[in-house]
Write a protein that holds these residues in place. Structure first.
Motif, PDB file in Angstrom:
ATOM      1  N   VAL A  27       0.839  -1.206   0.000  1.00 29.63           N
ATOM      2  CA  VAL A  27       0.000   0.000   0.000  1.00 29.63           C
ATOM      3  C   VAL A  27       0.870   1.250   0.000  1.00 29.63           C
ATOM      4  N   ILE A  28       1.860   1.297   0.884  1.00 27.41           N
ATOM      5  CA  ILE A  28       2.707   2.489   0.986  1.00 27.41           C
ATOM      6  C   ILE A  28       3.650   2.599  -0.211  1.00 27.41           C
ATOM      7  N   VAL A  29       4.124   1.474  -0.711  1.00 25.22           N
ATOM      8  CA  VAL A  29       5.005   1.494  -1.885  1.00 25.22           C
ATOM      9  C   VAL A  29       4.319   2.178  -3.067  1.00 25.22           C
ATOM     10  N   THR A  30       3.011   1.968  -3.209  1.00 25.30           N
ATOM     11  CA  THR A  30       2.261   2.602  -4.299  1.00 25.30           C
ATOM     12  C   THR A  30       1.749   3.997  -3.920  1.00 25.30           C
ATOM     13  N   ARG A  31       2.319   4.571  -2.864  1.00 27.55           N
ATOM     14  CA  ARG A  31       2.052   5.948  -2.455  1.00 27.55           C
ATOM     15  C   ARG A  31       0.643   6.144  -1.892  1.00 27.55           C
ATOM     16  N   HIS A  32       0.085   5.102  -1.286  1.00 29.38           N
ATOM     17  CA  HIS A  32      -1.205   5.207  -0.623  1.00 29.38           C
ATOM     18  C   HIS A  32      -1.007   4.990   0.873  1.00 29.38           C
ATOM     19  N   ILE A  33      -2.087   4.978   1.610  1.00 28.91           N
ATOM     20  CA  ILE A  33      -2.075   4.688   3.041  1.00 28.91           C
ATOM     21  C   ILE A  33      -3.390   4.007   3.379  1.00 28.91           C
ATOM     22  N   ASP A  34      -3.397   3.185   4.416  1.00 29.32           N
ATOM     23  CA  ASP A  34      -4.626   2.523   4.847  1.00 29.32           C
ATOM     24  C   ASP A  34      -4.788   2.692   6.350  1.00 29.32           C
ATOM     25  N   LEU A  35      -5.709   3.560   6.728  1.00 28.89           N
ATOM     26  CA  LEU A  35      -5.966   3.838   8.141  1.00 28.89           C
ATOM     27  C   LEU A  35      -7.060   2.952   8.718  1.00 28.89           C
ATOM     28  N   SER A  36      -7.612   2.059   7.900  1.00 23.81           N
ATOM     29  CA  SER A  36      -8.781   1.289   8.336  1.00 23.81           C
ATOM     30  C   SER A  36      -8.456  -0.129   8.774  1.00 23.81           C
TER      31      SER A  36
ATOM     32  N   ALA B 227       7.480   7.971   0.374  1.00 27.12           N
ATOM     33  CA  ALA B 227       7.441   8.564  -0.958  1.00 27.12           C
ATOM     34  C   ALA B 227       7.129   7.534  -2.030  1.00 27.12           C
ATOM     35  N   GLY B 228       7.135   6.243  -1.647  1.00 26.89           N
ATOM     36  CA  GLY B 228       6.786   5.185  -2.580  1.00 26.89           C
ATOM     37  C   GLY B 228       7.985   4.565  -3.268  1.00 26.89           C
ATOM     38  N   GLY B 229       7.774   3.355  -3.805  1.00 27.93           N
ATOM     39  CA  GLY B 229       8.774   2.704  -4.634  1.00 27.93           C
ATOM     40  C   GLY B 229       9.756   1.810  -3.917  1.00 27.93           C
ATOM     41  N   LEU B 230       9.862   1.901  -2.582  1.00 29.05           N
ATOM     42  CA  LEU B 230      10.844   1.125  -1.838  1.00 29.05           C
ATOM     43  C   LEU B 230      10.206   0.498  -0.605  1.00 29.05           C
ATOM     44  N   GLY B 231      10.548  -0.771  -0.344  1.00 26.22           N
ATOM     45  CA  GLY B 231      10.044  -1.452   0.840  1.00 26.22           C
ATOM     46  C   GLY B 231      10.311  -2.936   0.745  1.00 26.22           C
TER      47      GLY B 231
ATOM     48  N   ARG C 294       4.737 -10.725 -11.918  1.00 30.09           N
ATOM     49  CA  ARG C 294       4.438  -9.508 -12.678  1.00 30.09           C
ATOM     50  C   ARG C 294       3.738  -8.483 -11.794  1.00 30.09           C
ATOM     51  N   LEU C 295       2.827  -8.969 -10.933  1.00 30.50           N
ATOM     52  CA  LEU C 295       2.112  -8.059 -10.037  1.00 30.50           C
ATOM     53  C   LEU C 295       3.089  -7.297  -9.145  1.00 30.50           C
ATOM     54  N   GLY C 296       4.084  -7.994  -8.610  1.00 30.89           N
ATOM     55  CA  GLY C 296       5.069  -7.335  -7.770  1.00 30.89           C
ATOM     56  C   GLY C 296       5.857  -6.285  -8.529  1.00 30.89           C
ATOM     57  N   ARG C 297       6.250  -6.602  -9.753  1.00 33.89           N
ATOM     58  CA  ARG C 297       6.989  -5.625 -10.561  1.00 33.89           C
ATOM     59  C   ARG C 297       6.120  -4.404 -10.861  1.00 33.89           C
ATOM     60  N   TYR C 298       4.845  -4.638 -11.128  1.00 37.12           N
ATOM     61  CA  TYR C 298       3.930  -3.532 -11.400  1.00 37.12           C
ATOM     62  C   TYR C 298       3.764  -2.640 -10.163  1.00 37.12           C
ATOM     63  N   ILE C 299       3.697  -3.275  -8.992  1.00 36.87           N
ATOM     64  CA  ILE C 299       3.522  -2.508  -7.745  1.00 36.87           C
ATOM     65  C   ILE C 299       4.698  -1.565  -7.522  1.00 36.87           C
ATOM     66  N   PHE C 300       5.917  -2.070  -7.649  1.00 32.18           N
ATOM     67  CA  PHE C 300       7.094  -1.230  -7.383  1.00 32.18           C
ATOM     68  C   PHE C 300       7.332  -0.233  -8.512  1.00 32.18           C
ATOM     69  N   ALA C 301       6.976  -0.610  -9.738  1.00 31.23           N
ATOM     70  CA  ALA C 301       7.103   0.345 -10.845  1.00 31.23           C
ATOM     71  C   ALA C 301       6.130   1.494 -10.673  1.00 31.23           C
ATOM     72  N   THR C 302       4.910   1.188 -10.263  1.00 32.66           N
ATOM     73  CA  THR C 302       3.905   2.231 -10.044  1.00 32.66           C
ATOM     74  C   THR C 302       4.316   3.141  -8.895  1.00 32.66           C
ATOM     75  N   GLY C 303       4.855   2.561  -7.818  1.00 37.29           N
ATOM     76  CA  GLY C 303       5.309   3.372  -6.701  1.00 37.29           C
ATOM     77  C   GLY C 303       6.481   4.258  -7.063  1.00 37.29           C
ATOM     78  N   GLY C 304       7.365   3.757  -7.927  1.00 35.88           N
ATOM     79  CA  GLY C 304       8.519   4.548  -8.324  1.00 35.88           C
ATOM     80  C   GLY C 304       8.155   5.737  -9.184  1.00 35.88           C
TER      81      GLY C 304
END
Length: 436
Positions: free
Chosen positions: A79-88, A378-382, A303-313
């Protein structure tokens, strides 16, 4: 040598810079720093508490208390890697826990006629909880991805909504006791015992050593440089010692004599004199290990993992390259919801019932665990292992302060200060190493 001879002589290649042992072993400095901080924390609390912190009993309790937050922290990384947050997540855990508790104590016995203790009750309850958590998470992701509502607002609303939905489902009552099989996922009521733990530990060592060997062989096959054999031997020794040492510590925690006597009496037997039994590895810890491995594979090998980190970057570049970032957001939050449901299983099973305050403030602990573990806001790393270690550090800090006698308000003050300090250290580290 004359000037002409010096000009004609071939230039010597520059000497390769000498590597220290950390560079030779190719260890992650951030991970080493976290492990060092964790070790200092544990040793410090052990000294202050007169040797009570590093006992097998406390380490056992520490592991089962960490599992619930650690499971959710693995999802919070994405969630944070893609520059989001989850407070719930804490509120969603409470709703899933309420659904599973009502399913196994009210719905299945009264509506479907499955009697208490029926073998299908815990598994149906878990399946229902996973379905509810996944659907709610996907709904959050849909609002964030397709309606473009900021994740902070969606999940802040979810925190208020789902906490009170859980309250209404149970009419504000504590629901329990839960099914005995279901309770095995909580830790203390479900362990492998000494023999099973040693078998699992040896299998884990064999798997880790095979992984080191396969990685070395793969590097050689593709022409990459490899560590010297002595470095591989040191790594293998460290991993083996860590795994078997962890198993030995948990096996050193024995079931209390009075509890053993009650177990024998329930079977109509007399406990033999001098009989002892070890708890061993909790089933909840096995569940965390399985999820950690699965999430790491998902992050690094799919592929999903690569997409997640690419989107966050770089979200814009990811979208231009053909990644459906909106659908990806739905998937990430659906996965987060499913992990909240799994954590609800562990948390309620450990308590042996559902209570209305279950999961309170877990959203802050989960976010703190991911950030302390090195996930960049800031996303992209984790990393998954970093988040789990962050959760362990958080729980150790709280448990240690509780043992010392620190009041709950001061505990929260210290945890908040540690979180801010961890982010500051991470920012300084990234600036010095040139990481984005």
């Amino acid at each position: 040598m004359t000037q002409s001879e010096a000009e004609l002589s071939p230039a010597r290649p520059p000497a390769a810079p000498k590597k220290n042992i950390v560079q030779t072993l190719e260890l992650d400095l951030r991970l080493l720093g976290m492990i060092g901080a964790f070790a200092v924390l544990c040793i410090g609390f052990d000294l202050v508490t007169g040797g009570r912190f590093l006992t097998p009993r406390n380490i056992f309790n520490l592991t089962i208390q960490t599992v619930s937050v650690a499971i959710m922290a693995t999802g919070m990384v994405f969630v944070i890697v893609t520059r989001h947050i989850d407070l719930s997540v804490g509120a969603l855990l409470a709703t899933c826990s309420a659904v599973m508790a009502m399913t196994q104590t009210q719905f299945l016995p009264n509506v479907l006629g499955l009697g208490l203790g029926h073998p299908l009750i815990p598994w149906i309850s878990i399946a229902v909880g996973l379905l509810v958590g996944t659907l709610i998470g996907a709904f959050h992701g849909w609002m964030i991805g397709y309606l473009a509502i900021p994740a902070f607002i969606v999940t802040l609303g979810g925190l208020l909504v789902w906490r009170n939905v859980g309250w209404y489902l149970t009419s504000g009552k504590t629901i329990g006791p839960l099914d005995p099989t279901f309770q095995k996922f909580g830790g203390i009521n479900g362990t492998l015992g000494a023999t099973g733990s040693w078998v699992l530990g040896l299998l884990a060592v064999a798997g880790a050593l095979y992984g080191l060997w396969a990685s070395r062989r793969n590097k050689i096959k593709h022409g990459f440089s490899v560590k010297p054999m002595w470095a591989e031997g040191i790594l293998a020794s460290i991993i083996t010692s860590a795994i078997l040492g962890f198993v030995a510590i948990l096996n050193a925690y024995e079931v209390p004599t009075r509890k053993l006597q009650r177990m024998f009496e329930a079977r109509g037997e007399v406990m033999p004199e001098g009989f002892t039994q070890s708890y061993g590895i909790p089933i909840s810890v096995l569940l965390l290990i399985f999820i950690a491995i699965a999430m790491t594979i998902l992050a690094k090998r799919t592929r999903l993992g690569r997409y997640i980190f690419a989107t966050g970057g770089n979200p814009d570049a990811a979208e231009l390259s053909g990644i459906n970032t909106r659908w990806l957001t739905v998937k990430i939050f659906a996965l987060m919801g499913a992990l909240c449901a799994v954590s609800a299983v562990v948390a309620s099973a450990r308590l042996t019932n559902h209570s209305n305050d279950i999961g309170t403030l877990d959203e802050l602990r989960v976010i703190a665990a991911a950030v302390i573990g090195g996930t960049a806001l800031a996303g992209g790393l984790g990393t998954i292992h970093g988040a789990i270690l962050g959760a362990l550090i958080m729980q150790s800090l709280q448990s240690g302060m509780a043992m010392v006698g620190v009041d709950a308000p001061l505990q929260n003050i210290v945890v908040g200060a540690v979180l801010v300090l961890a982010v500051l250290i991470d920012i300084i580290y990234r600036k010095k190493t040139g990481e984005s």
